[in-house]
Design an enzyme around this catalytic site. Structure first.
Site, PDB file in Angstrom:
ATOM      1  N   ARG A  59      70.040  -5.171  51.718  1.00  0.00           N
ATOM      2  CA  ARG A  59      70.212  -5.853  53.005  1.00  0.00           C
ATOM      3  C   ARG A  59      71.215  -6.999  52.876  1.00  0.00           C
ATOM      4  NH1 ARG A  59      65.044  -7.687  55.352  1.00  0.00           N
ATOM      5  NH2 ARG A  59      66.376  -7.887  57.181  1.00  0.00           N
ATOM      6  N   GLN A  91      64.261 -16.495  63.194  1.00  0.00           N
ATOM      7  CA  GLN A  91      63.398 -15.751  62.263  1.00  0.00           C
ATOM      8  C   GLN A  91      64.251 -14.840  61.401  1.00  0.00           C
ATOM      9  OE1 GLN A  91      59.641 -14.246  64.498  1.00  0.00           O
ATOM     10  NE2 GLN A  91      61.219 -14.489  66.050  1.00  0.00           N
ATOM     11  N   ASN A  92      65.532 -14.746  61.721  1.00  0.00           N
ATOM     12  CA  ASN A  92      66.403 -13.790  61.036  1.00  0.00           C
ATOM     13  C   ASN A  92      66.828 -14.316  59.666  1.00  0.00           C
ATOM     14  OD1 ASN A  92      66.144 -12.335  63.331  1.00  0.00           O
ATOM     15  ND2 ASN A  92      68.179 -12.821  64.144  1.00  0.00           N
ATOM     16  N   HIS A 109      62.230 -18.031  58.300  1.00  0.00           N
ATOM     17  CA  HIS A 109      61.732 -16.960  57.431  1.00  0.00           C
ATOM     18  C   HIS A 109      62.597 -16.750  56.189  1.00  0.00           C
ATOM     19  CE1 HIS A 109      59.240 -14.887  60.864  1.00  0.00           C
ATOM     20  NE2 HIS A 109      58.674 -15.968  60.395  1.00  0.00           N
ATOM     21  N   CYS A 136      66.650 -19.301  36.514  1.00  0.00           N
ATOM     22  CA  CYS A 136      66.930 -20.426  37.412  1.00  0.00           C
ATOM     23  C   CYS A 136      67.791 -21.455  36.682  1.00  0.00           C
ATOM     24  CB  CYS A 136      65.603 -21.061  37.830  1.00  0.00           C
ATOM     25  SG  CYS A 136      65.780 -22.622  38.704  1.00  0.00           S
ATOM     26  N   GLY A 175      65.347 -12.029  71.798  1.00  0.00           N
ATOM     27  CA  GLY A 175      65.357 -10.877  70.893  1.00  0.00           C
ATOM     28  C   GLY A 175      64.266 -10.861  69.854  1.00  0.00           C
ATOM     29  N   ASN A 201      65.230 -10.714  76.478  1.00  0.00           N
ATOM     30  CA  ASN A 201      64.892  -9.633  75.548  1.00  0.00           C
ATOM     31  C   ASN A 201      65.217  -8.280  76.175  1.00  0.00           C
ATOM     32  OD1 ASN A 201      63.870  -9.428  72.858  1.00  0.00           O
ATOM     33  ND2 ASN A 201      61.977  -8.501  73.633  1.00  0.00           N
ATOM     34  N   ALA A 219      71.041  -8.708  74.436  1.00  0.00           N
ATOM     35  CA  ALA A 219      71.373 -10.114  74.180  1.00  0.00           C
ATOM     36  C   ALA A 219      72.870 -10.375  74.347  1.00  0.00           C
ATOM     37  CB  ALA A 219      70.918 -10.495  72.769  1.00  0.00           C
TER      38      ALA A 219
END
Ligand code: OAD
Length: 233
Positions: A59, A91-92, A109, A136, A175, A201, A219
Protein backbone atom coordinates in the site's frame (compact mmCIF):
# COMPACT_ATOMS: atom_id res chain seq x y z
CA UNK A 1 -21.69 30.78 6.49
CA UNK A 2 -22.75 33.38 9.04
CA UNK A 3 -21.48 32.75 12.53
CA UNK A 4 -19.06 30.03 11.42
CA UNK A 5 -15.49 30.61 12.49
CA UNK A 6 -14.05 27.29 13.64
CA UNK A 7 -14.33 24.26 11.37
CA UNK A 8 -13.39 20.63 11.99
CA UNK A 9 -13.37 18.27 9.01
CA UNK A 10 -13.18 14.47 9.28
CA UNK A 11 -12.15 12.60 6.16
CA UNK A 12 -12.18 8.89 5.33
CA UNK A 13 -11.27 6.57 2.51
CA UNK A 14 -14.03 7.97 0.27
CA UNK A 15 -12.11 11.19 -0.29
CA UNK A 16 -9.23 9.23 -1.84
CA UNK A 17 -11.40 6.85 -3.88
CA UNK A 18 -11.33 9.04 -6.99
CA UNK A 19 -7.52 9.09 -6.75
CA UNK A 20 -7.61 5.31 -7.21
CA UNK A 21 -7.11 4.15 -3.61
CA UNK A 22 -9.56 1.41 -2.62
CA UNK A 23 -11.91 2.09 0.30
CA UNK A 24 -12.18 -0.49 3.07
CA UNK A 25 -15.80 -1.60 3.11
CA UNK A 26 -18.17 -2.59 0.34
CA UNK A 27 -17.58 -4.26 -3.03
CA UNK A 28 -13.93 -4.14 -4.09
CA UNK A 29 -12.96 -2.75 -0.67
CA UNK A 30 -9.69 -3.70 1.02
CA UNK A 31 -11.54 -5.63 3.71
CA UNK A 32 -13.15 -7.82 1.06
CA UNK A 33 -9.77 -9.30 0.10
CA UNK A 34 -8.30 -9.32 3.61
CA UNK A 35 -9.71 -10.07 7.03
CA UNK A 36 -9.19 -7.06 9.29
CA UNK A 37 -8.02 -9.42 12.03
CA UNK A 38 -5.25 -10.76 9.76
CA UNK A 39 -3.60 -7.44 8.92
CA UNK A 40 -4.84 -4.72 11.23
CA UNK A 41 -4.47 -5.93 14.82
CA UNK A 42 -1.52 -6.19 17.23
CA UNK A 43 -2.23 -9.94 17.40
CA UNK A 44 -1.84 -10.27 13.62
CA UNK A 45 1.46 -8.40 13.72
CA UNK A 46 2.76 -10.75 16.42
CA UNK A 47 1.48 -13.89 14.69
CA UNK A 48 2.58 -13.13 11.10
CA UNK A 49 4.79 -10.05 10.85
CA UNK A 50 5.85 -10.88 7.28
CA UNK A 51 2.25 -10.83 6.05
CA UNK A 52 1.34 -7.64 7.91
CA UNK A 53 4.49 -5.74 6.87
CA UNK A 54 4.01 -6.89 3.27
CA UNK A 55 0.39 -5.68 3.25
CA UNK A 56 1.47 -2.16 4.22
CA UNK A 57 4.59 -2.26 1.98
CA UNK A 58 2.32 -2.79 -1.02
CA UNK A 59 0.00 0.00 0.00
CA UNK A 60 2.95 2.35 0.68
CA UNK A 61 4.44 1.59 -2.75
CA UNK A 62 1.04 2.24 -4.37
CA UNK A 63 1.16 5.84 -3.14
CA UNK A 64 3.74 6.54 -5.87
CA UNK A 65 1.07 5.81 -8.49
CA UNK A 66 -1.71 8.10 -7.20
CA UNK A 67 -2.29 11.83 -6.97
CA UNK A 68 -4.52 14.14 -4.92
CA UNK A 69 -7.92 14.73 -6.53
CA UNK A 70 -10.21 17.76 -6.68
CA UNK A 71 -11.53 17.11 -3.16
CA UNK A 72 -8.03 17.13 -1.59
CA UNK A 73 -7.18 20.25 -3.62
CA UNK A 74 -10.32 22.00 -2.41
CA UNK A 75 -9.59 21.28 1.26
CA UNK A 76 -6.03 22.55 0.76
CA UNK A 77 -7.53 25.74 -0.69
CA UNK A 78 -9.81 26.03 2.34
CA UNK A 79 -6.77 25.60 4.60
CA UNK A 80 -4.93 28.41 2.79
CA UNK A 81 -7.85 30.83 2.67
CA UNK A 82 -10.03 30.19 5.73
CA UNK A 83 -9.33 32.94 8.29
CA UNK A 84 -10.82 31.08 11.25
CA UNK A 85 -9.63 27.93 12.95
CA UNK A 86 -9.54 24.78 10.86
CA UNK A 87 -8.53 21.21 11.60
CA UNK A 88 -8.67 18.44 9.02
CA UNK A 89 -8.68 15.10 10.86
CA UNK A 90 -8.07 12.26 8.46
CA UNK A 91 -8.56 8.58 9.13
CA UNK A 92 -6.60 7.95 5.94
CA UNK A 93 -3.06 6.63 6.02
CA UNK A 94 -2.26 7.97 2.56
CA UNK A 95 -0.53 11.33 2.17
CA UNK A 96 -2.84 12.96 -0.37
CA UNK A 97 -4.06 15.80 1.88
CA UNK A 98 -0.54 17.04 2.53
CA UNK A 99 0.54 16.48 -1.08
CA UNK A 100 -2.35 18.73 -2.10
CA UNK A 101 -0.95 21.36 0.28
CA UNK A 102 -3.11 21.03 3.43
CA UNK A 103 -1.19 21.93 6.59
CA UNK A 104 -3.74 22.24 9.39
CA UNK A 105 -4.32 18.49 9.51
CA UNK A 106 -3.50 15.32 11.38
CA UNK A 107 -3.57 11.56 10.74
CA UNK A 108 -5.51 9.93 13.57
CA UNK A 109 -4.96 6.35 12.24
CA UNK A 110 -1.26 6.71 11.41
CA UNK A 111 0.58 7.06 8.10
CA UNK A 112 1.89 4.65 5.49
CA UNK A 113 4.96 6.82 5.00
CA UNK A 114 5.96 6.57 8.63
CA UNK A 115 7.54 3.83 10.75
CA UNK A 116 6.92 3.33 14.46
CA UNK A 117 9.35 1.73 16.88
CA UNK A 118 7.40 -0.82 18.93
CA UNK A 119 10.12 -0.65 21.58
CA UNK A 120 10.63 3.08 22.20
CA UNK A 121 7.67 4.69 20.41
CA UNK A 122 9.81 6.80 18.07
CA UNK A 123 8.10 7.66 14.76
CA UNK A 124 10.07 8.51 11.63
CA UNK A 125 9.43 9.19 7.97
CA UNK A 126 9.65 5.99 5.93
CA UNK A 127 9.12 5.63 2.19
CA UNK A 128 10.76 2.30 1.29
CA UNK A 129 9.68 -1.25 2.14
CA UNK A 130 9.84 -2.03 5.87
CA UNK A 131 10.88 -5.66 6.52
CA UNK A 132 10.17 -7.08 9.99
CA UNK A 133 13.23 -6.77 12.24
CA UNK A 134 14.35 -3.38 10.89
CA UNK A 135 16.36 -1.57 13.59
CA UNK A 136 15.27 1.70 15.17
CA UNK A 137 17.81 4.54 14.78
CA UNK A 138 17.02 5.87 18.24
CA UNK A 139 16.99 2.84 20.57
CA UNK A 140 18.59 0.20 18.35
CA UNK A 141 15.82 -2.38 18.87
CA UNK A 142 14.92 -4.42 15.80
CA UNK A 143 11.33 -3.33 16.26
CA UNK A 144 10.20 -0.93 13.53
CA UNK A 145 6.62 -1.62 12.41
CA UNK A 146 4.15 0.12 10.09
CA UNK A 147 2.91 3.30 11.80
CA UNK A 148 -0.73 2.26 11.51
CA UNK A 149 -3.20 2.43 14.39
CA UNK A 150 -4.45 -1.14 14.62
CA UNK A 151 -7.83 -2.10 15.98
CA UNK A 152 -7.56 -2.10 19.75
CA UNK A 153 -4.92 0.68 19.73
CA UNK A 154 -5.49 4.33 20.65
CA UNK A 155 -5.76 6.76 17.71
CA UNK A 156 -3.26 9.61 17.60
CA UNK A 157 -3.84 13.13 18.94
CA UNK A 158 -7.24 12.51 20.54
CA UNK A 159 -6.76 15.42 22.96
CA UNK A 160 -6.12 17.86 20.12
CA UNK A 161 -9.15 16.52 18.25
CA UNK A 162 -11.42 16.79 21.30
CA UNK A 163 -10.27 20.36 21.91
CA UNK A 164 -10.98 21.31 18.29
CA UNK A 165 -14.42 19.66 18.41
CA UNK A 166 -15.24 21.59 21.56
CA UNK A 167 -14.48 24.87 19.77
CA UNK A 168 -16.06 23.96 16.42
CA UNK A 169 -18.96 25.91 14.94
CA UNK A 170 -19.16 23.47 12.04
CA UNK A 171 -18.24 19.78 11.79
CA UNK A 172 -18.05 18.25 8.32
CA UNK A 173 -17.61 14.53 7.63
CA UNK A 174 -16.37 13.53 4.16
CA UNK A 175 -16.15 10.06 2.62
CA UNK A 176 -16.36 7.90 5.70
CA UNK A 177 -18.74 5.05 6.49
CA UNK A 178 -19.07 5.94 10.16
CA UNK A 179 -18.30 2.34 11.08
CA UNK A 180 -15.17 2.86 13.18
CA UNK A 181 -15.02 4.56 16.58
CA UNK A 182 -13.95 6.94 17.99
CA UNK A 183 -14.12 8.85 14.66
CA UNK A 184 -17.73 7.77 14.11
CA UNK A 185 -18.66 9.49 17.36
CA UNK A 186 -17.20 12.90 16.48
CA UNK A 187 -20.49 14.08 14.97
CA UNK A 188 -22.31 13.61 18.25
CA UNK A 189 -19.44 15.13 20.20
CA UNK A 190 -19.39 18.23 18.01
CA UNK A 191 -23.16 18.53 18.26
CA UNK A 192 -23.04 18.31 22.03
CA UNK A 193 -20.71 21.32 21.96
CA UNK A 194 -23.16 23.17 19.71
CA UNK A 195 -21.63 22.77 16.25
CA UNK A 196 -23.67 22.48 13.07
CA UNK A 197 -22.95 19.21 11.26
CA UNK A 198 -22.76 18.30 7.58
CA UNK A 199 -22.07 15.02 5.83
CA UNK A 200 -20.64 14.78 2.30
CA UNK A 201 -20.61 11.17 1.11
CA UNK A 202 -21.39 8.94 -1.83
CA UNK A 203 -24.16 7.28 0.16
CA UNK A 204 -25.62 7.70 3.61
CA UNK A 205 -23.16 6.59 6.29
CA UNK A 206 -24.07 4.55 9.34
CA UNK A 207 -24.36 7.72 11.42
CA UNK A 208 -26.12 9.73 8.74
CA UNK A 209 -29.21 10.38 10.85
CA UNK A 210 -27.10 12.37 13.32
CA UNK A 211 -26.12 15.05 10.82
CA UNK A 212 -28.08 18.28 10.39
CA UNK A 213 -27.61 17.97 6.63
CA UNK A 214 -26.32 15.39 4.15
CA UNK A 215 -25.21 15.87 0.55
CA UNK A 216 -24.79 12.74 -1.53
CA UNK A 217 -22.37 12.40 -4.44
CA UNK A 218 -18.68 11.91 -5.25
CA UNK A 219 -16.27 13.91 -3.10
CA UNK A 220 -14.51 15.23 -6.23
CA UNK A 221 -17.69 17.15 -7.06
CA UNK A 222 -19.22 17.86 -3.63
CA UNK A 223 -16.15 19.10 -1.80
CA UNK A 224 -15.00 21.80 -4.28
CA UNK A 225 -18.59 23.09 -4.45
CA UNK A 226 -18.90 23.22 -0.66
CA UNK A 227 -15.51 24.92 -0.25
CA UNK A 228 -16.47 27.57 -2.82
CA UNK A 229 -19.66 28.17 -0.82
CA UNK A 230 -17.78 28.51 2.46
CA UNK A 231 -15.24 30.89 0.96
CA UNK A 232 -18.00 32.86 -0.72
CA UNK A 233 -16.75 32.48 -4.28
P1 OAD B 1 -14.89 2.91 4.51
O1 OAD B 1 -14.39 2.07 3.39
O2 OAD B 1 -15.49 2.23 5.68
O3 OAD B 1 -15.98 3.94 3.96
C1 OAD B 1 -15.75 4.74 2.84
C2 OAD B 1 -16.95 5.64 2.62
O4 OAD B 1 -16.66 6.48 1.52
C3 OAD B 1 -18.25 4.89 2.30
O5 OAD B 1 -19.32 5.44 3.07
C4 OAD B 1 -18.46 5.16 0.80
O6 OAD B 1 -19.83 5.26 0.45
C5 OAD B 1 -17.80 6.51 0.65
N1 OAD B 1 -17.27 6.79 -0.70
C6 OAD B 1 -16.78 5.93 -1.61
N2 OAD B 1 -16.39 6.55 -2.72
C7 OAD B 1 -16.64 7.88 -2.52
C8 OAD B 1 -16.46 9.07 -3.30
N3 OAD B 1 -15.94 9.02 -4.52
N4 OAD B 1 -16.85 10.25 -2.75
C9 OAD B 1 -17.38 10.30 -1.51
N5 OAD B 1 -17.58 9.22 -0.74
C10 OAD B 1 -17.21 8.03 -1.22
O7 OAD B 1 -13.66 3.86 4.94
P2 OAD B 1 -13.48 4.71 6.28
O8 OAD B 1 -14.78 5.22 6.77
O9 OAD B 1 -12.39 5.68 6.03
O10 OAD B 1 -8.91 2.09 9.85
O11 OAD B 1 -12.96 3.60 7.26
C11 OAD B 1 -12.62 3.95 8.57
C12 OAD B 1 -11.45 3.14 9.05
O12 OAD B 1 -11.74 1.75 8.90
C13 OAD B 1 -10.18 3.34 8.28
O13 OAD B 1 -9.43 4.45 8.71
C14 OAD B 1 -9.44 2.07 8.53
C15 OAD B 1 -10.56 1.08 8.38
O14 OAD B 1 -10.43 -0.10 9.04
C16 OAD B 1 -7.68 1.61 10.06
O15 OAD B 1 -6.99 1.11 9.19
C17 OAD B 1 -7.21 1.73 11.48
Amino acid sequence: MDGIRNIVILTGAGISAESGIATFRGPGGLWEGHRVEDVCTPEALAADPVLVHRFYDLRRAALDTVRPNAAHEALARLDREWPGELLIVTQNVDDLHERAGARRMLHMHGELRSALCAACGERRAWSADLPPGTACDVCGAAALRPDIVFFGEMPYQMERIEAALARADLFVSIGTSGAVYPAAGFVRGAQAYGAATLELNLERSEGSAWFDATRLGPAGRLVPAWVAEVLGS
